[in-house]
Design a protein around this motif. Sequence first.
Motif, PDB file in Angstrom:
ATOM      1  N   LEU A  72       0.717  -1.303   0.235  1.00  0.00           N
ATOM      2  CA  LEU A  72      -0.159   0.217   0.142  1.00  0.00           C
ATOM      3  C   LEU A  72       0.625   1.155   0.319  1.00  0.00           C
ATOM      4  O   LEU A  72       0.688   1.964  -0.759  1.00  0.00           O
ATOM      5  N   ASP A  73       2.238   0.969   0.767  1.00  0.00           N
ATOM      6  CA  ASP A  73       2.921   2.217   0.700  1.00  0.00           C
ATOM      7  C   ASP A  73       3.019   2.695  -0.828  1.00  0.00           C
ATOM      8  O   ASP A  73       3.635   3.570  -1.111  1.00  0.00           O
ATOM      9  N   ALA A  74       3.489   1.672  -1.364  1.00  0.00           N
ATOM     10  CA  ALA A  74       4.264   1.685  -2.741  1.00  0.00           C
ATOM     11  C   ALA A  74       3.433   2.363  -3.726  1.00  0.00           C
ATOM     12  O   ALA A  74       4.300   3.152  -4.645  1.00  0.00           O
ATOM     13  N   LEU A  75       2.132   2.081  -3.062  1.00  0.00           N
ATOM     14  CA  LEU A  75       0.510   3.257  -3.244  1.00  0.00           C
ATOM     15  C   LEU A  75       0.191   3.760  -2.889  1.00  0.00           C
ATOM     16  O   LEU A  75      -0.777   5.052  -3.847  1.00  0.00           O
ATOM     17  N   ASN A  76       1.520   4.349  -2.742  1.00  0.00           N
ATOM     18  CA  ASN A  76       0.618   6.339  -2.147  1.00  0.00           C
ATOM     19  C   ASN A  76      -0.124   6.035  -0.904  1.00  0.00           C
ATOM     20  O   ASN A  76      -0.931   6.826  -0.915  1.00  0.00           O
ATOM     21  N   ILE A  77      -0.959   4.859  -0.752  1.00  0.00           N
ATOM     22  CA  ILE A  77      -2.095   4.791   0.370  1.00  0.00           C
ATOM     23  C   ILE A  77      -1.086   4.472   1.463  1.00  0.00           C
ATOM     24  O   ILE A  77      -1.168   3.431   2.441  1.00  0.00           O
ATOM     25  N   ALA A 213       0.436  -5.526  -9.735  1.00  0.00           N
ATOM     26  CA  ALA A 213       1.615  -5.333  -9.906  1.00  0.00           C
ATOM     27  C   ALA A 213       2.767  -4.407  -9.718  1.00  0.00           C
ATOM     28  O   ALA A 213       4.200  -4.435  -9.577  1.00  0.00           O
ATOM     29  N   VAL A 214       2.081  -3.185  -8.223  1.00  0.00           N
ATOM     30  CA  VAL A 214       2.859  -3.069  -7.339  1.00  0.00           C
ATOM     31  C   VAL A 214       4.184  -3.628  -6.855  1.00  0.00           C
ATOM     32  O   VAL A 214       5.178  -3.360  -6.615  1.00  0.00           O
ATOM     33  N   VAL A 215       3.811  -5.448  -6.698  1.00  0.00           N
ATOM     34  CA  VAL A 215       5.201  -5.823  -6.112  1.00  0.00           C
ATOM     35  C   VAL A 215       6.082  -5.620  -6.885  1.00  0.00           C
ATOM     36  O   VAL A 215       6.937  -5.935  -6.133  1.00  0.00           O
ATOM     37  N   GLY A 216       6.076  -5.185  -8.227  1.00  0.00           N
ATOM     38  CA  GLY A 216       7.372  -5.592  -9.098  1.00  0.00           C
ATOM     39  C   GLY A 216       8.175  -4.549  -9.003  1.00  0.00           C
ATOM     40  O   GLY A 216       9.376  -4.243  -9.269  1.00  0.00           O
ATOM     41  N   THR A 217       7.588  -3.096  -8.620  1.00  0.00           N
ATOM     42  CA  THR A 217       8.705  -2.366  -8.436  1.00  0.00           C
ATOM     43  C   THR A 217       8.602  -1.409  -6.889  1.00  0.00           C
ATOM     44  O   THR A 217       9.108  -0.410  -7.256  1.00  0.00           O
ATOM     45  N   MET A 218       7.996  -2.354  -6.127  1.00  0.00           N
ATOM     46  CA  MET A 218       8.018  -1.263  -5.387  1.00  0.00           C
ATOM     47  C   MET A 218       9.055  -2.044  -4.317  1.00  0.00           C
ATOM     48  O   MET A 218      10.373  -2.007  -4.441  1.00  0.00           O
ATOM     49  N   PRO A 219       9.544  -0.173  -3.725  1.00  0.00           N
ATOM     50  CA  PRO A 219      10.874  -0.379  -2.423  1.00  0.00           C
ATOM     51  C   PRO A 219      10.271  -2.132  -1.392  1.00  0.00           C
ATOM     52  O   PRO A 219       8.525  -2.702  -1.024  1.00  0.00           O
ATOM     53  N   HIS A 220      11.529  -2.219  -0.736  1.00  0.00           N
ATOM     54  CA  HIS A 220      11.543  -3.049   0.588  1.00  0.00           C
ATOM     55  C   HIS A 220      11.100  -4.409   0.039  1.00  0.00           C
ATOM     56  O   HIS A 220      10.354  -5.155   0.325  1.00  0.00           O
ATOM     57  N   LYS A 221      11.087  -4.961  -1.240  1.00  0.00           N
ATOM     58  CA  LYS A 221      11.110  -6.636  -1.380  1.00  0.00           C
ATOM     59  C   LYS A 221      11.202  -7.405  -0.691  1.00  0.00           C
ATOM     60  O   LYS A 221      11.478  -8.293  -0.174  1.00  0.00           O
ATOM     61  N   GLY A 222      12.702  -7.207  -0.402  1.00  0.00           N
ATOM     62  CA  GLY A 222      13.503  -8.159   0.668  1.00  0.00           C
ATOM     63  C   GLY A 222      12.574  -8.099   1.792  1.00  0.00           C
ATOM     64  O   GLY A 222      12.328  -9.628   2.699  1.00  0.00           O
TER      65      GLY A 222
END
Length: 333
Positions: A72-77, A213-222
């Motif tokens: 959600l943070d990666a989506l600005n939510i 698709a945000v999971v592919g570009t979001m930070p903190h994938k690890g």
Amino acid sequence: MKKQTSKILKDLLKYILPVALSAWLCYYLYTKIDIATMKAAINDCDYKWIGVALVISVFSHIFRAMRWSIQLDALNIHTPLPPLVWSIFGTYAINLLAPRLGEVWRTGYIAKRQNAQFTTVFGSMVCDRLADTVTVLLLTLFTFCIAREAFMAFGHKYPETYQGIVNMLHSPWIWTAGVVAVALIVWLFVSRTDNKWVLKVRDAVRNLWNGFAVVGTMPHKGRWLLLTVAIWGCYFTQLYVAFFAFSFTTHLGIVCALVAFVLSSISMGIPSNGGLGPWHLAIIFALGIYGVDINQGGAFAMIVWGAQTCLLVLLGIYAFVSIAMDKRQKTVR
């Protein structure tokens, strides 16, 4: 009249069918069990281990909320962690009443609270669930490699089920439907049209895809992957810990627990109220492979599922009270 009939049929499929399926499976299972023997097995239970399993279960929900927060943070939510935890607690409580309704509810709750697009939040939730599906597939492959005999026994004992799965995977209708769905989505984005309904559907699909698709570009994938491991590690550990609550399962070991865990996880894909029926069947069968009779397996399934269900109800009550208080505080401010 047609709309009313359609709504009634949808409600029947959504609410009545899962309840009927759960009731029939429980009747089928527990009419084959000797109640006196099962009571003896229940009296044998060391409930402190069940308590430990429930504590681990709470942490799995918190880890799930933390993982969703990254998406959600990666989506600005940007949502505080407590409301996300309440949404997860509430999801599982609502799913006891109607399968999959909890996911829709938590999407609506977060979207409304954060003033976000429902379809975008829903897309992130779909990605959250897809990650669970991939995890179950990986666990199934791993478990099949180390306990192949157990799965072969399942195929021999339930050949109709095994053949049904094979037939479904080879069905031309399923593959055709998939191709048609992909072609329709491509057409929605390629075609030039001023039709307002097509444009609305296009926007909804775009928002859904952005959330997915945000999971592919979001930070903190690890950290996201680590939390995925933590979630499913908690799920497995809570079941394994419950093995120590009974004298007839404490010696079975980690491989048996893994087989029971994988089969019970797969069973949760069957629409039922909180796994009632399919989960019991999977657990009883898995324990039966390792020599636990149906009466003892039924006692194990009843206590573990019953304790988990009671916890979900309590967490749901806590979540809805917390949400009501949160709304009141926001209104006062």
